[in-house]
Design an enzyme around this catalytic site. Structure first.
Site, PDB file in Angstrom:
ATOM      1  N   GLU A   1       0.811  -1.224   0.000  1.00 31.96           N
ATOM      2  CA  GLU A   1       0.000   0.000   0.000  1.00 31.96           C
ATOM      3  C   GLU A   1       0.841   1.269   0.000  1.00 31.96           C
ATOM      4  O   GLU A   1       0.600   2.191  -0.779  1.00 31.96           O
ATOM      5  CB  GLU A   1      -0.958   0.013   1.187  1.00 31.96           C
ATOM      6  CG  GLU A   1      -2.155  -0.909   1.042  1.00 31.96           C
ATOM      7  CD  GLU A   1      -1.822  -2.363   1.311  1.00 31.96           C
ATOM      8  OE1 GLU A   1      -0.707  -2.644   1.782  1.00 31.96           O
ATOM      9  OE2 GLU A   1      -2.671  -3.238   1.044  1.00 31.96           O
TER      10      GLU A   1
ATOM     11  N   HIS B   1     -11.259  -4.565   9.191  1.00 35.54           N
ATOM     12  CA  HIS B   1     -11.810  -4.508   7.829  1.00 35.54           C
ATOM     13  C   HIS B   1     -13.164  -3.813   7.797  1.00 35.54           C
ATOM     14  O   HIS B   1     -13.994  -4.085   6.929  1.00 35.54           O
ATOM     15  CB  HIS B   1     -11.967  -5.919   7.243  1.00 35.54           C
ATOM     16  CG  HIS B   1     -10.688  -6.576   6.871  1.00 35.54           C
ATOM     17  ND1 HIS B   1      -9.778  -7.028   7.799  1.00 35.54           N
ATOM     18  CD2 HIS B   1     -10.145  -6.848   5.663  1.00 35.54           C
ATOM     19  CE1 HIS B   1      -8.742  -7.574   7.177  1.00 35.54           C
ATOM     20  NE2 HIS B   1      -8.938  -7.469   5.887  1.00 35.54           N
TER      21      HIS B   1
HETATM   22  C1  TPP Z   1      -2.058  -4.704   4.405  1.00 36.22           C
HETATM   23  C2  TPP Z   1      -3.085  -5.538   3.755  1.00 36.22           C
HETATM   24  N1  TPP Z   1      -3.316  -5.419   2.436  1.00 36.22           N
HETATM   25  C3  TPP Z   1      -4.240  -6.164   1.811  1.00 36.22           C
HETATM   26  C4  TPP Z   1      -5.002  -7.068   2.518  1.00 36.22           C
HETATM   27  C5  TPP Z   1      -6.093  -7.903   1.828  1.00 36.22           C
HETATM   28  N2  TPP Z   1      -5.648  -9.305   1.796  1.00 36.22           N
HETATM   29  C6  TPP Z   1      -6.054 -10.199   2.713  1.00 36.22           C
HETATM   30  S1  TPP Z   1      -5.305 -11.696   2.515  1.00 36.22           S
HETATM   31  C7  TPP Z   1      -4.461 -11.130   1.173  1.00 36.22           C
HETATM   32  C8  TPP Z   1      -3.543 -12.046   0.437  1.00 36.22           C
HETATM   33  C9  TPP Z   1      -2.449 -12.502   1.329  1.00 36.22           C
HETATM   34  O1  TPP Z   1      -1.654 -13.394   0.613  1.00 36.22           O
HETATM   35  P1  TPP Z   1      -0.597 -14.267   1.409  1.00 36.22           P
HETATM   36  O2  TPP Z   1       0.167 -13.379   2.330  1.00 36.22           O
HETATM   37  O3  TPP Z   1       0.181 -15.022   0.414  1.00 36.22           O
HETATM   38  O4  TPP Z   1      -1.445 -15.226   2.336  1.00 36.22           O
HETATM   39  P2  TPP Z   1      -2.406 -16.388   1.834  1.00 36.22           P
HETATM   40  O5  TPP Z   1      -3.790 -15.823   1.778  1.00 36.22           O
HETATM   41  O6  TPP Z   1      -1.906 -16.870   0.509  1.00 36.22           O
HETATM   42  O7  TPP Z   1      -2.293 -17.460   2.896  1.00 36.22           O
HETATM   43  C10 TPP Z   1      -4.746  -9.795   0.892  1.00 36.22           C
HETATM   44  C11 TPP Z   1      -4.169  -9.012  -0.216  1.00 36.22           C
HETATM   45  C12 TPP Z   1      -4.751  -7.166   3.911  1.00 36.22           C
HETATM   46  N3  TPP Z   1      -5.470  -7.996   4.687  1.00 36.22           N
HETATM   47  N4  TPP Z   1      -3.786  -6.409   4.492  1.00 36.22           N
END
Ligand code: TPP
Ligand code: TPP
Ligand code: MG
Ligand code: MG
Lengths: 328, 328, 328, 328
Positions: free
Chosen positions: B62, B131
């Site tokens: 971000e 959220h």
């Molecule tokens: C700072 C932030 N940006 C965006 C999000 C929205 N978001 C939630 S889970 C996610 C993907 C996370 O991917 P990863 O770290 O690989 O974990 P996975 O879901 O694959 O286990 C995103 C973009 C968030 N929760 N926090």
């Protein structure tokens, strides 16, 4: 054969069975969570850990109860692996007063200080510096506790992780960074979001880094044991990349998954499933009678059903609690 | 003028589509906005039209994409930076406040930052504390940034088009609960100017100033109030900053009573500014104190039994309006 | 009670010194606070006393040290995180708002975050737009964090000691212009409770609510006003959040006139909340509208010829008070 | 002999003399700035570039006027090297209406889009993603402009830098990251704040990285030429670490410098001075008569004196300008 070639300890049926049971419990918990969502019992959405069980179980199997973990939005597995109780977890997912957070946190914020779980986290990367703080705290208090930060590959995009690793290394903090690389961040394949090699991101800070097959619980356990021992001995932070895969959607509502192929999903489930892996090792190497495992599975399934039913019957927190816990 | 019925989400997409079609300087960057069409599925198809170069899927960074937005904006582009949840604007405050908001002023008017930061607000989905926040008050406190919080598809489309064409950084807050809500929009192109409020319903007895989704709560409250013989005037500032103070003050002077409703936390939030502007500007016309209804000053709880009580609703607005009109 | 004369900066150092001496859980982390004794030179000698383990010089990683503070706080320590300039709190908002402020609530009261975030505020040094902001309104908007803005050495010391002992995250804003200003402090140990305002000067004709350095502008204005036959009461909330509303309302009811002065930008800032609280709570007692004097709504300009105009001062307060009292 | 062994181009007296003149102009400018501060003419404080001239001059000597740079709090050198005019710079430092920013920015915020300078920056690391944004902008607009981000070793502590490098590499943006490693961040030696090897921080993102003697302008020029050509040719971002030293304090008020030894300072000034280095090369290798350089220095000194005197005589911006340029 999972533990062959990783020069692990001689087969120990007892210990392996326990790992199997823990992984199986997580999978059943998640299946039930999904079921509760589909049947409209669970408010909001939740992120399932199915397919990644070996990572949480392998790492937490080498931790002490007083060691810390920081978790993610996909946190049920970490929570259970660190010792959380099924009923209080289901109750939290359902927003009941008996939940770990009295229904205030929900799936994404379960915390349980009794088992050293500093909390799931809705902020990607947000807990990486919190784990470093827990490590600093252990060091200042003169204990030999270790802090483990679980995070997904998506967190590699957050600057916070690098600030955290830099300080952890400068001050030799007892922190293990566990990157759960499941190839995707939400709906985006991570080759579109990660430049260079993941392990180099840690090595750039002079942090010991290694990769392990996240679908092989024995391999994860062995790698984690080494790195946690190191940290506990005051030799500083380490980074463990666990290659894994989430079988289901990013969250329970993500059912179509146009961003990846059914073939890819099938390949992981059929060829690299952590439970099937270990089950094979148990029969082949420890001569454990499959019936033993079947019985174990039966017990776990009953536990899950009972806990879920009990949670469904539990009461929601009264509106009067809304103002509680804003300030300590 | 002939109208069409589309959803709030469609209105957002149409505004971006139209502006990207007319101006090659406009592009959008954010997480999962491309192939995935955003987690709210409002951009489906947009990347097919404009390609991955103009609808850019970014890593989970971000702060970084906000900075990239600033850099692109001062060098001739008109970036739209998509921050998935308003809760994550916590990570872009430095770029928005120390860079975007101040660059034009610090450079003595030489550099401009024509950038739009789109993000969400609003609770109600059992998404818990990280959220569900409505943090539009912060950027409204910062000179140099404009802040918009539309309540209808029509306003959303017209205001977003104006925001994209504006030469200043504009923060655009969309209540995620409204994406699916339908509304009328003109068939032909139109713009709605930033800084101009709109009277959503006329009335003589009390002024209800409401933002974003609170406009709808206020309109349904106005219906109930009408049946009780109270004619409420519902005023929607639409742009939170700069605020259309004349419109608000004129309405309050006319009705001699005012109530301000906003979904951000009440303490030090949007309602405080608006209420103090009215209490000052309409002082000699007011028959009752200006009342405020913001979200309850607690983190948003997960359990629906608790979450619902934290958000201002029509019933509460009715009660407050009745007591202000001496009909309680 | 016997008193000593010390500077505001000394008062801050003494509070930290005393609390670190009595409680081994207290430590401080920040940039250039160790050997350098902070860029404001207020901690000279502190690292010699407590060592580099408890007065920690960090890399330039505001977000990271805030997160480390959170992690240390939930695991038994009482960190003081030093953010050199209040302008850089833009980088700690995520940790402060999404983690520190919500952890206690999200965990259903299980985890606590006894952490102090110390930072500065205030313009007047020709430090330009990125080193002169007063951003205390933002965290005051966030439930779960307490916000303090002391005006005298005595208040600063007593409030900081209470902040360090408080089990909640507390943001402590120090006007950098006041570090050298002298004042009386008791010789013996004392605490000043958070959440309690203080009447700095009594009067019957008008209430001037002022924070931080604005208290001094208001006191000198009160002197001038006295010579004009206007008895001004100067009320210092000391703690911005939670706000001592009873004290402010009682004073305004007594004087029937009120003016709110704060150095943050006026739009959507501290003055809006306080003014609306008074306008509501003292509505039936007020003879004039509650007026506000915040910093001019512009980025702080470098040129002294421009900067001085942006900050509320005694002369302006006198003018406003006179007009409110019908003596203009 | 500076350029021996770096396999540089054959000696070119003309070109070398120009580099010498540019470096000398920066040094004289800074000496004069210090003098203006000491004599009480300059508001606020400023950070001098003395000792680091070869970095800005070497890098900017290979840039086109339409290439971009983002600068730091220690930005005068970058500004002049990119082509800024002495009078408007002095005027800005003195807070005069003729300054580059009409006195609104001051030393820490000088920007000049005519020479591609996107601005000095008061936020450490803040401009690294702005430079990436400028690079993205160039790419989207289809130009072959390059963006150079100058930042100090202290910025290595900011997560923002890593978010920026990751995206710059993913999208092959024409960005050159120039790390001015002068061994200290304010009053803290950077071995206390940097874990691991600096170049690895870039290589971890698969970014071409190299180190160069920042006191040797010919070496800097040669390295920069290679990396800028690469970026301009679409081969993506690069990272250049320039080892250098600031002869004076962190800012003009930092005169004692207990954090480093006089010996260390002397060693750098006497053995590695960029001006003396080049002067020697000029005489030894291009047989340039020292008198030519002396004459050049005389001319530059006069320019500086005249520009400063003219700026001292210039008018401050009228208070009426305070409200200008908040919004475009
Ligand atoms: C700072 C932030 N940006 C965006 C999000 C929205 N978001 C939630 S889970 C996610 C993907 C996370 O991917 P990863 O770290 O690989 O974990 P996975 O879901 O694959 O286990 C995103 C973009 C968030 N929760 N926090
Ligand atoms: C985000 C941020 N944190 C802290 C500061 C205060 N500060 C100004 S300069 C500086 C040191 C920067 O060191 P470095 O990047 O090495 O640049 P140098 O001064 O050595 O040229 C610090 C900490 C700041 N300006 N911005
Ligand atoms: Mg992932
Ligand atoms: Mg440095």
């Amino acid at each position: 054969m999972a533990n062959e070639g990783n020069g692990g300890p001689p087969p120990d049926a007892e210990a392996w069975l326990e790992l199997y049971e823990r992984m199986f419990r997580i999978r059943c918990f998640e299946e039930k969570a999904n079921d509760l969502y589909v049947r409209g019992h669970m408010p909001g959405i939740t992120h399932l850990y199915i397919g990644e069980e070996a990572v949480a179980v392998g790492v937490c199997s080498v931790l002490r109860p007083d060691d810390y973990i920081t978790s993610t939005h996909r946190g049920h597995g970490h929570c259970l692996a660190k010792g959380a109780d099924l009923y209080h977890m289901f109750a939290e997912l359902l927003g009941r007063a008996d939940g770990y957070c009295r229904g205030k946190g929900g799936s994404m914020h379960i915390a349980d200080q009794d088992t050293g779980n500093l909390g799931a986290n809705g902020i990607v990367g947000g807990s990486t510096s919190i784990a470093a703080g827990a490590g600093l705290s252990a060091k200042l208090r003169g204990t030999d506790q270790v802090a483990v930060a679980f995070f997904g590959d998506g967190a590699l995009g957050q600057g916070q992780l690098y600030e955290s690793m830099n300080m952890a290394r400068l001050w030799r903090l007892p922190v293990l960074y566990v990157c759960e690389n499941n190839l995707y961040g939400e709906y985006t394949p991570n080759d579109q979001t990660i430049a260079g090699e993941i392990l180099d991101r840690a090595r750039a800070f002079d942090i010991a880094a290694q990769e392990v097959d996240g679908q092989n619980v024995l391999a994860v356990q062995q790698a984690a044991q080494h790195l946690v021992d190191r940290a506990r001995a005051g030799q500083g932070p380490a980074f463990l990349q666990c290659t894994t895969y989430r079988y289901r959607g990013h969250h329970v509502g993500d059912v179509d998954r146009p961003y990846r192929s059914p073939e890819e999903e099938r390949a992981w489930e059929q060829n690299r499933d952590p439970l099937r892996n270990l089950r094979q090792d148990l029969t082949a190497q420890t001569r454990t009678d499959p019936a033993v495992m079947d019985q174990l599975e039966g017990q776990v399934q009953t536990e899950i059903e009972d806990a879920a039913d009990q949670a469904l019957a539990a009461a929601a927190p009264p509106a009067t609690e809304v103002g509680l816990h804003v300030y300590a | 003028m002939s109208m069409r019925r589309i959803s709030f989400g469609d209105a957002i997409r149409e505004a971006i589509d139209e502006e990207m079609a007319r101006d090659s300087q406009v592009f959008m960057i954010g997480e999962d906005i491309g192939a995935a069409g955003s987690v709210f599925k409002i951009f489906t198809g947009l990347q097919d039209t404009y390609g991955p170069e103009r609808i850019i899927d970014s890593p989970i960074s971000e702060a970084g994409i906000a900075g990239i937005g600033v850099g692109a904006a001062i060098t001739g582009m008109r970036p739209i930076v998509d921050i998935m949840f308003g809760d994550f604007t916590t990570m872009v405050m430095d770029q928005m406040v120390n860079q975007a908001a101040k660059t034009h002023y610090m450079s003595g008017g030489k550099l401009t930052v024509p950038m739009v930061l789109r993000t969400t607000m609003g609770a109600g989905r059992a998404s818990a504390a990280q959220h569900s926040q409505s943090l539009h008050a912060w950027l409204s406190h910062v000179p140099g940034v404009k802040v918009v919080a539309p309540s209808t598809p029509r306003d959303a489309k017209g205001l977003l088009k104006s925001a994209i064409r504006d030469d200043n950084p504009v923060a655009f807050f969309e209540d995620k609960m409204m994406y699916a809500w339908p509304g009328e929009v003109p068939d032909t192109e139109y713009l709605i100017p930033l800084g101009k409020g709109d009277i959503k319903r006329e009335g003589q007895d009390i002024t209800i100033v409401a933002t974003s989704s609170m406009v709808h709560e206020s309109l349904s409250a106005a219906e109930t109030l009408a049946s009780l013989g109270i004619a409420a005037e519902v005023v929607d500032p639409r742009t939170v900053s700069p605020l259309d103070t004349e419109l608000l003050i004129a309405s309050a002077r006319k009705t001699s009573r005012a109530l301000v409703v906003d979904e951000g936390c009440q303490q030090y939030g949007v309602t405080g500014e608006i209420a103090s502007v009215i209490a000052d500007g309409a002082f000699y016309y007011l028959d009752a104190p200006v009342k405020r209804m913001g979200a309850m000053d607690v983190p948003v709880p997960f359990a629906p039994s608790l979450e619902t009580v934290t958000i201002p609703d029509a019933a509460g607005i009715v009660e407050m309006a009745k007591s202000l009109c001496g009909k309680a």
